[in-house]
Design a protein around this motif. Structure first.
Motif, PDB file in Angstrom:
ATOM      1  N   UNK A 245      35.220  34.955  24.632  1.00 36.73           N
ATOM      2  CA  UNK A 245      35.335  34.888  22.746  1.00 36.73           C
ATOM      3  C   UNK A 245      34.171  33.790  23.528  1.00 36.73           C
ATOM      4  N   UNK A 246      33.867  33.149  24.229  1.00 33.20           N
ATOM      5  CA  UNK A 246      33.532  31.757  24.309  1.00 33.20           C
ATOM      6  C   UNK A 246      32.489  31.913  24.410  1.00 33.20           C
ATOM      7  N   UNK A 247      32.107  32.742  25.734  1.00 34.57           N
ATOM      8  CA  UNK A 247      31.226  32.835  26.261  1.00 34.57           C
ATOM      9  C   UNK A 247      30.450  32.278  27.727  1.00 34.57           C
ATOM     10  N   UNK A 248      32.363  32.315  27.912  1.00 30.39           N
ATOM     11  CA  UNK A 248      31.926  31.797  29.126  1.00 30.39           C
ATOM     12  C   UNK A 248      31.036  32.045  30.086  1.00 30.39           C
ATOM     13  N   UNK A 249      29.879  31.099  31.091  1.00 32.70           N
ATOM     14  CA  UNK A 249      29.517  31.585  32.077  1.00 32.70           C
ATOM     15  C   UNK A 249      30.288  31.299  33.679  1.00 32.70           C
ATOM     16  N   UNK A 250      30.462  29.967  33.464  1.00 29.69           N
ATOM     17  CA  UNK A 250      31.537  29.603  35.526  1.00 29.69           C
ATOM     18  C   UNK A 250      32.717  29.310  34.470  1.00 29.69           C
ATOM     19  N   UNK A 251      33.539  29.360  35.764  1.00 27.70           N
ATOM     20  CA  UNK A 251      35.195  29.025  35.270  1.00 27.70           C
ATOM     21  C   UNK A 251      34.951  28.133  36.254  1.00 27.70           C
TER      22      UNK A 251
ATOM     23  N   UNK B  42      30.210  30.684  50.266  1.00 29.88           N
ATOM     24  CA  UNK B  42      30.287  31.616  50.156  1.00 29.88           C
ATOM     25  C   UNK B  42      31.767  31.693  49.935  1.00 29.88           C
ATOM     26  N   UNK B  43      31.924  32.758  49.628  1.00 31.50           N
ATOM     27  CA  UNK B  43      33.652  32.506  48.353  1.00 31.50           C
ATOM     28  C   UNK B  43      34.384  33.958  48.843  1.00 31.50           C
ATOM     29  N   UNK B  44      35.047  33.994  49.399  1.00 25.72           N
ATOM     30  CA  UNK B  44      35.362  35.311  49.216  1.00 25.72           C
ATOM     31  C   UNK B  44      37.643  34.824  49.301  1.00 25.72           C
ATOM     32  N   UNK B  45      38.123  36.154  49.551  1.00 19.72           N
ATOM     33  CA  UNK B  45      38.867  36.294  48.921  1.00 19.72           C
ATOM     34  C   UNK B  45      40.675  37.281  49.091  1.00 19.72           C
ATOM     35  N   UNK B  46      41.975  37.099  49.417  1.00 17.58           N
ATOM     36  CA  UNK B  46      42.386  35.792  49.271  1.00 17.58           C
ATOM     37  C   UNK B  46      42.611  35.808  50.966  1.00 17.58           C
ATOM     38  N   UNK B  47      43.627  34.686  51.371  1.00 14.04           N
ATOM     39  CA  UNK B  47      43.730  34.038  53.179  1.00 14.04           C
ATOM     40  C   UNK B  47      44.929  35.222  53.023  1.00 14.04           C
TER      41      UNK B  47
ATOM     42  N   UNK C 110      30.479  38.954  34.790  1.00 12.25           N
ATOM     43  CA  UNK C 110      29.688  38.162  35.244  1.00 12.25           C
ATOM     44  C   UNK C 110      29.889  36.898  34.506  1.00 12.25           C
ATOM     45  N   UNK C 111      31.529  36.424  35.201  1.00 13.81           N
ATOM     46  CA  UNK C 111      31.439  34.984  35.264  1.00 13.81           C
ATOM     47  C   UNK C 111      31.579  34.126  36.994  1.00 13.81           C
ATOM     48  N   UNK C 112      31.010  33.481  37.144  1.00 16.89           N
ATOM     49  CA  UNK C 112      31.050  32.592  37.729  1.00 16.89           C
ATOM     50  C   UNK C 112      32.278  31.681  38.140  1.00 16.89           C
ATOM     51  N   UNK C 113      32.256  31.705  39.639  1.00 16.59           N
ATOM     52  CA  UNK C 113      34.000  30.571  39.914  1.00 16.59           C
ATOM     53  C   UNK C 113      33.256  29.762  41.181  1.00 16.59           C
ATOM     54  N   UNK C 114      34.626  28.597  40.331  1.00 17.96           N
ATOM     55  CA  UNK C 114      33.761  27.074  41.327  1.00 17.96           C
ATOM     56  C   UNK C 114      35.096  26.735  41.613  1.00 17.96           C
TER      57      UNK C 114
ATOM     58  N   UNK D 232      41.817  33.514  39.664  1.00 16.26           N
ATOM     59  CA  UNK D 232      41.256  34.912  39.855  1.00 16.26           C
ATOM     60  C   UNK D 232      40.858  36.194  38.802  1.00 16.26           C
ATOM     61  N   UNK D 233      42.060  36.806  40.000  1.00 16.16           N
ATOM     62  CA  UNK D 233      42.373  37.620  39.463  1.00 16.16           C
ATOM     63  C   UNK D 233      42.580  38.060  38.085  1.00 16.16           C
ATOM     64  N   UNK D 234      43.616  37.519  37.910  1.00 13.35           N
ATOM     65  CA  UNK D 234      43.688  38.235  36.157  1.00 13.35           C
ATOM     66  C   UNK D 234      43.532  37.369  35.324  1.00 13.35           C
ATOM     67  N   UNK D 235      42.353  36.286  35.629  1.00 17.35           N
ATOM     68  CA  UNK D 235      41.778  35.519  34.973  1.00 17.35           C
ATOM     69  C   UNK D 235      40.886  34.945  34.560  1.00 17.35           C
TER      70      UNK D 235
END
Lengths: 275, 88
Positions: A44-50, A75-80, A137-141, A128-131
């Motif tokens: 709803x907030x049209x978030x681009x990145x978290x 680069x980001x991947x997961x999980x360990x 199209x959300x980017x993760x930091x 990340x998995x649930x939320x």
């Protein structure tokens, strides 16, 4: 200009995805429903990145090197964890904004450790998995502060690092709508003799401080008292404190709380709003 | 007692499944490369988690290493050993 549009606090309990049938259905449904509430809100907030604030559990880094604050700028991947119950994948980051947060911090008193190739542990991967993943199209930091491994970060420093992240985002030239997740907790005792204990009274005390926006009282809690009342896992309230620093003056609203000894944690979900 | 060396082997075992397997099968061969004193060696070989924790090792790291060696089904045994009366 980038904008922090919303903030949330949520558990990153690895037993949620790895042992989904452990607790009573009502508790499981309440917890998974709370994650869905978060995804509905960021959609709803049209978030681009978290910006996801987690902490290592001697999974990513060992006693050879324990950074107090680490940000994923590549680069980001997961999980360990192969047993987590979440399929391994590459994750879309926001390298430019992450690097900006790092650069801003370094110019203003935060000596960030940088990860150019980061394999996430459950503390970022579960939120990340649930939320995040359910929303397109959300980017993760990913941000890791050391709430978990002695010598843990001070709560005051966790807050200051959060403030630096918030200021960096406000100073970003690009147009980004950013959410922040503070993850972990609340009371749990992983690996300790008390593992499985949940201190609901303490959990609700923490949440009430957040509802009032009383980050000063949260910061004032001594680590030894947190350890006694909330467990070694309770120290993850420093991730919450960091998220409150990102938000600036804020209050909280409880989305859900369940004491889930089957998942060995008190699971609290809250939304942070600017005060 | 070097808790740092103990934490180092716990991390190495947790991080390297092949080392965990070697430790399970032949712990002395693995322990030989860490330079432990006799008491430390005994504690790690026997995975006396309560005493190792009492001497300052991270319980999260201990638990991770325990699971790497003994598998997820061994959690009750781990908790049983941790529940013994704390030393000193």
């Amino acid at each position: 200009m980038a904008e922090i549009t919303c903030g949330f606090l949520m558990p990153h309990d690895p037993l949620i995805p790895s042992m989904p049938d452990a607790p009573p259905k009502a508790k499981r449904d309440a917890c998974l429903g709370a994650y869905r509430t978060v995804t509905d809100r960021i959609r709803a907030e049209k978030v681009d990145s978290v910006v996801v604030i987690g902490d290592d559990h001697y999974t990513i880094n060992g006693p050879y090197c324990i950074p107090q604050a680490m940000i994923g700028i590549g680069d980001i991947e997961g999980p360990c964890e192969k047993w987590l119950g979440i399929q391994h994948e590459k994750i879309i980051g926001n390298e430019a904004l992450a690097r900006h947060i790092m650069d801003y911090g370094r110019e203003n008193g935060v000596d960030w450790a940088a990860s150019k190739s980061l394999k996430l542990d459950h503390s970022v991967m579960v939120p990340y998995h649930y939320a995040i993943r359910p929303v397109d199209n959300i980017r993760t930091i990913p941000v890791y502060i050391n709430s978990g491994m002695e010598p843990v970060i001070s709560s005051r420093r966790a807050y200051e690092i959060g403030q630096s992240i918030g200021q960096a985002i406000a100073a970003w030239d690009g147009a980004q709508r950013v959410a922040v997740y503070g993850t972990g907790g609340i009371s749990h005792w992983p690996g300790m003799a008390e593992m499985g204990r949940v201190n609901e009274v303490w959990d609700r005390m923490i949440m009430e401080m957040i509802v009032r926006g009383d980050v000063g009282s949260l910061i004032a809690l001594r680590d030894e008292d947190i350890l006694r009342d909330g467990g070694n896992g309770g120290l993850e309230i420093k991730n919450f404190i960091c998220a409150m620093g990102v938000m600036g003056a804020c209050r909280g609203e409880v989305i859900a709380y369940e004491a889930v000894p089957e998942w060995v944690a008190g699971c609290g979900y809250m939304e942070l709003t600017a005060a | 007692m070097s808790i740092n060396t103990i934490e180092r082997i716990l991390w190495d075992i947790h991080h390297d499944p092949q080392l965990a397997a070697r430790f399970r099968e032949a712990p002395d061969a693995v322990l030989d490369s860490y330079g432990f004193a006799d008491l430390e060696r005994k504690l790690v070989k026997e995975l006396d988690v309560r005493v190792i924790a009492d001497r300052g090792a991270s319980e999260m790291l201990l638990f991770n290493a325990w699971l790497a060696i003994n598998g997820p089904g061994s959690v009750p045994e781990y908790l049983g050993k941790m529940a013994r009366v704390r030393a000193g």
